[in-house]
Structures are given as C-alpha cells and as structure tokens.
Scaffold this motif. Structure first.
Motif, mmCIF file in Angstrom:
data_model
loop_
_atom_site.group_PDB
_atom_site.id
_atom_site.type_symbol
_atom_site.label_atom_id
_atom_site.label_comp_id
_atom_site.label_asym_id
_atom_site.label_seq_id
_atom_site.Cartn_x
_atom_site.Cartn_y
_atom_site.Cartn_z
ATOM 1 N N VAL A 1 13.916 -37.448 32.677
ATOM 2 C CA VAL A 1 14.338 -36.612 31.553
ATOM 3 C C VAL A 1 15.451 -35.666 31.976
ATOM 4 O O VAL A 1 16.457 -35.528 31.274
ATOM 5 N N ALA A 2 15.320 -35.034 33.134
ATOM 6 C CA ALA A 2 16.356 -34.098 33.597
ATOM 7 C C ALA A 2 17.689 -34.818 33.792
ATOM 8 O O ALA A 2 18.745 -34.316 33.389
ATOM 9 N N GLY A 3 17.651 -35.996 34.385
ATOM 10 C CA GLY A 3 18.877 -36.772 34.581
ATOM 11 C C GLY A 3 19.497 -37.205 33.266
ATOM 12 O O GLY A 3 20.722 -37.184 33.106
ATOM 13 N N LEU A 4 18.652 -37.593 32.310
ATOM 14 C CA LEU A 4 19.157 -37.996 30.999
ATOM 15 C C LEU A 4 19.770 -36.811 30.258
ATOM 16 O O LEU A 4 20.778 -36.969 29.559
ATOM 17 N N LEU A 5 19.174 -35.638 30.405
ATOM 18 C CA LEU A 5 19.753 -34.446 29.770
ATOM 19 C C LEU A 5 21.136 -34.152 30.353
ATOM 20 O O LEU A 5 22.071 -33.838 29.612
ATOM 21 N N SER A 6 21.266 -34.255 31.654
ATOM 22 C CA SER A 6 22.572 -34.036 32.292
ATOM 23 C C SER A 6 23.585 -35.069 31.803
ATOM 24 O O SER A 6 24.732 -34.737 31.466
ATOM 25 N N TRP A 7 23.164 -36.328 31.749
ATOM 26 C CA TRP A 7 24.028 -37.407 31.272
ATOM 27 C C TRP A 7 24.454 -37.153 29.818
ATOM 28 O O TRP A 7 25.629 -37.280 29.471
ATOM 29 N N ALA A 8 23.480 -36.776 28.973
ATOM 30 C CA ALA A 8 23.767 -36.558 27.552
ATOM 31 C C ALA A 8 24.745 -35.396 27.362
ATOM 32 O O ALA A 8 25.645 -35.472 26.523
ATOM 33 N N ARG A 9 24.562 -34.341 28.112
ATOM 34 C CA ARG A 9 25.476 -33.196 27.996
ATOM 35 C C ARG A 9 26.889 -33.580 28.420
ATOM 36 O O ARG A 9 27.868 -33.130 27.818
ATOM 37 N N ALA A 10 27.006 -34.419 29.443
ATOM 38 C CA ALA A 10 28.324 -34.879 29.881
ATOM 39 C C ALA A 10 28.982 -35.745 28.810
ATOM 40 O O ALA A 10 30.174 -35.598 28.525
ATOM 41 N N LEU A 11 28.213 -36.639 28.197
ATOM 42 C CA LEU A 11 28.770 -37.477 27.131
ATOM 43 C C LEU A 11 29.196 -36.612 25.947
ATOM 44 O O LEU A 11 30.287 -36.790 25.403
ATOM 45 N N ALA A 12 28.343 -35.668 25.547
ATOM 46 C CA ALA A 12 28.664 -34.814 24.394
ATOM 47 C C ALA A 12 29.884 -33.949 24.663
ATOM 48 O O ALA A 12 30.670 -33.686 23.753
ATOM 49 N N ALA A 13 30.062 -33.528 25.906
ATOM 50 C CA ALA A 13 31.198 -32.677 26.250
ATOM 51 C C ALA A 13 32.510 -33.457 26.307
ATOM 52 O O ALA A 13 33.576 -32.903 26.026
ATOM 53 N N GLU A 14 32.427 -34.724 26.680
ATOM 54 C CA GLU A 14 33.638 -35.532 26.799
ATOM 55 C C GLU A 14 33.363 -36.954 26.293
ATOM 56 O O GLU A 14 33.321 -37.908 27.066
ATOM 57 N N PRO A 15 33.192 -37.105 24.974
ATOM 58 C CA PRO A 15 32.805 -38.406 24.433
ATOM 59 C C PRO A 15 33.873 -39.482 24.546
ATOM 60 O O PRO A 15 33.555 -40.667 24.399
ATOM 61 N N ASP A 16 35.100 -39.093 24.805
ATOM 62 C CA ASP A 16 36.139 -40.114 24.978
ATOM 63 C C ASP A 16 36.407 -40.393 26.452
ATOM 64 O O ASP A 16 37.328 -41.112 26.796
ATOM 65 N N GLY A 17 35.562 -39.858 27.329
ATOM 66 C CA GLY A 17 35.710 -40.085 28.764
ATOM 67 C C GLY A 17 35.064 -41.381 29.216
ATOM 68 O O GLY A 17 34.519 -42.151 28.420
ATOM 69 N N ASP A 18 35.116 -41.611 30.505
ATOM 70 C CA ASP A 18 34.519 -42.791 31.109
ATOM 71 C C ASP A 18 33.054 -42.484 31.382
ATOM 72 O O ASP A 18 32.708 -41.914 32.409
ATOM 73 N N VAL A 19 32.194 -42.822 30.434
ATOM 74 C CA VAL A 19 30.772 -42.477 30.501
ATOM 75 C C VAL A 19 30.001 -43.649 31.091
ATOM 76 O O VAL A 19 30.047 -44.755 30.549
ATOM 77 N N PRO A 20 29.294 -43.420 32.189
ATOM 78 C CA PRO A 20 28.503 -44.511 32.758
ATOM 79 C C PRO A 20 27.244 -44.756 31.922
ATOM 80 O O PRO A 20 26.843 -43.941 31.119
ATOM 81 N N VAL A 21 26.633 -45.890 32.175
ATOM 82 C CA VAL A 21 25.352 -46.217 31.550
ATOM 83 C C VAL A 21 24.300 -45.312 32.194
ATOM 84 O O VAL A 21 24.275 -45.164 33.414
ATOM 85 N N PRO A 22 23.422 -44.711 31.405
ATOM 86 C CA PRO A 22 22.390 -43.846 31.994
ATOM 87 C C PRO A 22 21.254 -44.652 32.620
ATOM 88 O O PRO A 22 21.003 -45.798 32.256
ATOM 89 N N ALA A 23 20.577 -44.026 33.563
ATOM 90 C CA ALA A 23 19.364 -44.595 34.142
ATOM 91 C C ALA A 23 18.176 -43.911 33.473
ATOM 92 O O ALA A 23 18.093 -42.687 33.476
ATOM 93 N N LEU A 24 17.284 -44.692 32.895
ATOM 94 C CA LEU A 24 16.121 -44.113 32.237
ATOM 95 C C LEU A 24 15.112 -43.578 33.245
ATOM 96 O O LEU A 24 14.365 -42.662 32.954
ATOM 97 N N ARG A 25 15.098 -44.172 34.420
ATOM 98 C CA ARG A 25 14.263 -43.684 35.520
ATOM 99 C C ARG A 25 15.157 -43.438 36.733
ATOM 100 O O ARG A 25 16.152 -44.124 36.910
ATOM 101 N N SER A 26 14.744 -42.485 37.554
ATOM 102 C CA SER A 26 15.576 -42.209 38.754
ATOM 103 C C SER A 26 15.260 -43.163 39.872
ATOM 104 O O SER A 26 14.320 -43.868 39.887
#
Length: 151
Positions: A126-151
């Motif tokens: 969950v913590a990693g997904l929150l970090s990933w989501a905030r990065a996507l929301a901050a820069e939605p036109d950037g190079d966003v990697p696929v998230p990992a659901l588990r670490s």
C-alpha cells in the motif's frame, strides 16, 4: 428501433466487441486481445492475475480483475479493492493520453487505499502504491512505470 445488446449468462448487458490492450473497443471482427475471464478468485489469485496484466501493459484488464474482487470482497476490504481498481483505471487513462482522467482517478484510488497502509492486507504494498499514485498524479504525462501490487 431496438438494438440487440450482447448479454452475459445472467442476462446483463455486455459489450462483446474485441478490445485492444488498453481496453478500447475495436471493430467487430478484429482480433483484439484476450478478455478477462470472469471467475471466482482468491485475493492472492486476483493480485497475481492483475499484476500479470499490469506487467503486460494491460491496465484496463487489471482493473477488470480488481473490480471483480471488489464486488465480492468482505465489507472491511471493499474500499481497498475499489481503490486498487481505480489505480488501474488511472494508469489506463494515462496510457491513453487522458492526463486529466489519470490524475483524478488515480487520486481517488490513492485516497481509498490510504486507510490500509498500516495493515497492508494480502501483502499489498500500500505504501509503495501510494508513492506511485502520487507520482503519476503529479506528472501524468511523464514516463510512469507499471506499479507493483506487492513489494
């Protein structure tokens, strides 16, 4: 004029048109990509199946798996599964070039899963997904990697 609609086994409307990897409908008769098979999944199976779709750049299909799990999850976990499904939809919007949709849906998904950060059910990062989501929301036109659901 009535239009015949595709129906599933329960009589619910279903669009049987083939779809591309991002879930966009293709013309009837096109090859398209595999559809998500509706079936009962354990949480572990749902996570594994969704991750498999994400890893193949098919976030729309991951969303379908996660949404299906959300609908059968026990009440205390429904917001988690709904939020995960929204994160997959946000990535779908981002991959389709809809930056506004990516930002809004990803933010809603992050808000939904944030209450689970301390308990991280089913080994979900969950913590990693929150970090990933905030990065996507901050820069939605950037190079966003696929998230990992588990670490």
């Amino acid at each position: 004029m009535t239009v015949d609609r595709d129906r599933d086994a329960r009589g619910r409307a279903e669009n049987a048109r083939p779809r591309d990897g991002l879930g966009r409908p293709l013309p009837h008769g096109s090859a398209g990509v595999e559809r998500v098979a509706a079936r009962d999944r354990t949480p572990d199976e749902a996570i594994a199946d969704a991750q498999g779709y994400l890893d193949r750049e098919m976030p729309f299909h991951a969303h379908e798996v996660l949404e299906e799990q959300w609908k059968v999850a026990p009440q205390p976990e429904r917001a988690l599964w709904q939020g995960l499904a929204q994160l997959a939809v946000g990535l779908t919007h981002q991959r389709r070039g809809n930056t506004s949709g990516a930002t809004s849906v990803t933010t809603r998904g992050a808000d939904a899963i944030s209450r689970y950060v301390a308990i991280a059910p089913h080994g979900i990062d969950v913590a990693g997904l929150l970090s990933w989501a905030r990065a996507l929301a901050a820069e939605p036109d950037g190079d966003v990697p696929v998230p990992a659901l588990r670490s």
